[in-house]
Design an enzyme around this catalytic site. Structure first.
Site, short mmCIF file in Angstrom:
data_model
loop_
_atom_site.label_atom_id
_atom_site.label_comp_id
_atom_site.label_asym_id
_atom_site.label_seq_id
_atom_site.Cartn_x
_atom_site.Cartn_y
_atom_site.Cartn_z
N TYR A 149 28.33 40.92 28.55
CA TYR A 149 27.43 41.28 29.64
C TYR A 149 25.98 41.42 29.16
O TYR A 149 25.06 41.40 29.97
CB TYR A 149 27.88 42.57 30.32
CG TYR A 149 29.28 42.53 30.89
CD1 TYR A 149 29.97 41.32 31.04
CD2 TYR A 149 29.93 43.69 31.28
CE1 TYR A 149 31.26 41.28 31.55
CE2 TYR A 149 31.21 43.66 31.80
CZ TYR A 149 31.87 42.45 31.92
OH TYR A 149 33.15 42.43 32.43
N SER A 171 36.27 41.95 40.44
CA SER A 171 35.85 41.03 41.52
C SER A 171 36.64 41.29 42.80
O SER A 171 37.13 40.36 43.44
CB SER A 171 35.97 39.58 41.07
OG SER A 171 35.12 39.31 39.98
#
Length: 324
Positions: free
Chosen positions: A50, A217
């Site tokens: 990330y 998600s």
């Protein structure tokens, strides 16, 4: 309001509702983490890939320094990237990630993908990404096996660098193989999970084996439209899907809360994110109320078996069909 917790197979309590850190921009990340702590979040789901772990740590430090929370009240998750799967590479990169966060241990550390790629030194490029070269054209596999990597992961627990270890983006056959040789069983499996990709049999396999499943998600294609994925753009956004909208009206909730509760009511953990404080608080209310079983089944029936988070959806490759 505190999140309920889920008991991991090593006895550790993990918050069921956490905060995901994928795609949180560096420029705002420290403030986002700090504000999420103020909103009640205690689990933060990060990763080497990330590229924002330094800023995440800054947000945590600010909250601790101001007395909002103690380190032991937080549950910090990070992940091993593909280029560090060789056994001798695991501990050094974990120590770097801990230093980036400014903490002494992770509560949970995961193998990010069941893919071993050739080592890229952090001094050359960090995070290294999927490709060996800076141009982003060459994929170089490593010879490290999952067993070699998992053995090194187990040593992290022995050394006190992580309280628990687990995996992400694994399928059932890999889990079954791991369980044959694992000295420390994986505590969690993190997977893409939303009504367009339910993976119910994988979830049931994990339940049988005592492995907690975390859904990422949760809002489906909304997370992937910026990558110009045609199938993400072609689908009705889940936050606008008529079934979800109708159920939100029925229960007096917003569509995001319905999607998250669909997961948590079925025993999964969730890690939504938002930079907006109002949405942070809304997402945190993914527990504490129930839908009728028939409504849970109606949402599950939206399943299309469509996966967004696989390498070939981001760049052209014929080598990384992880879920094939």
């Amino acid at each position: 309001m505190a999140s309920p917790t889920m008991k991991l197979n090593n006895g550790l309590d993990m918050p069921q509702v956490g905060f995901g850190l994928w795609k949180v921009e560096n420029s705002v990340c420290a403030d986002v983490v700090y504000n999420a702590i103020k909103a009640g979040y205690r689990l933060f789901d990060g990763a080497c890939d990330y590229g924002n772990e330094v800023e995440c740590g800054q947000g945590v430090k600010r909250a601790i320094d101001e007395g909002l929370v103690k380190r032991e009240e937080l549950f910090i998750v990070s992940k091993l990237w593909n280029t560090f799967h060789d056994g001798e590479r695991v501990e050094p990169i974990v120590k770097k990630q801990l230093a980036d966060w400014g903490i002494e241990y992770f509560d949970l550390y995961l193998i990010h993908f069941p893919v071993a790629l050739e080592y890229v030194d952090p001094s050359v490029r960090y995070p290294p990404g999927w490709h060996y070269d800076d141009a982003g054209t060459e994929i170089r596999p490593s010879k490290a096996s999952i067993q070699e990597t998992w053995t090194a992961m187990e040593k992290l627990v022995d050394a006190g660098l992580s309280k628990a270890i687990g995996v992400s983006n694994f399928q059932a056959q890999l889990l079954y193989d791991m369980l044959r040789y694992a000295r420390i069983r994986p505590a969690t499996l993190q997977i893409e999970h939303h009504p367009y990709l339910v993976q119910q049999r994988l979830i049931e396999a994990c339940k049988t084996e005592g492995i907690v499943v975390t859904a990422y998600s949760s809002f489906g294609p909304a997370s992937f439209k910026e990558f110009n994925m045609e199938h993400a753009e072609a689908l009705t956004p889940l936050l606008e899907e008529p079934t979800i909208v109708k159920l939100a009206e029925k229960y007096g909730k917003d569509p995001g809360q319905v999607l998250l509760r669909w997961a948590t009511q079925r025993g999964l953990a969730v890690i939504p994110k938002s930079s907006r404080e109002k949405t942070m608080k809304s997402n945190f209310e993914a527990v504490g109320w129930d839908m009728e079983d028939s409504d849970i089944k109606t949402i599950s029936a939206l399943d299309k078996g469509i996966r967004f988070n696989q390498p070939a959806n981001y760049f052209s490759t014929d080598k990384l069909w992880i879920f094939g």
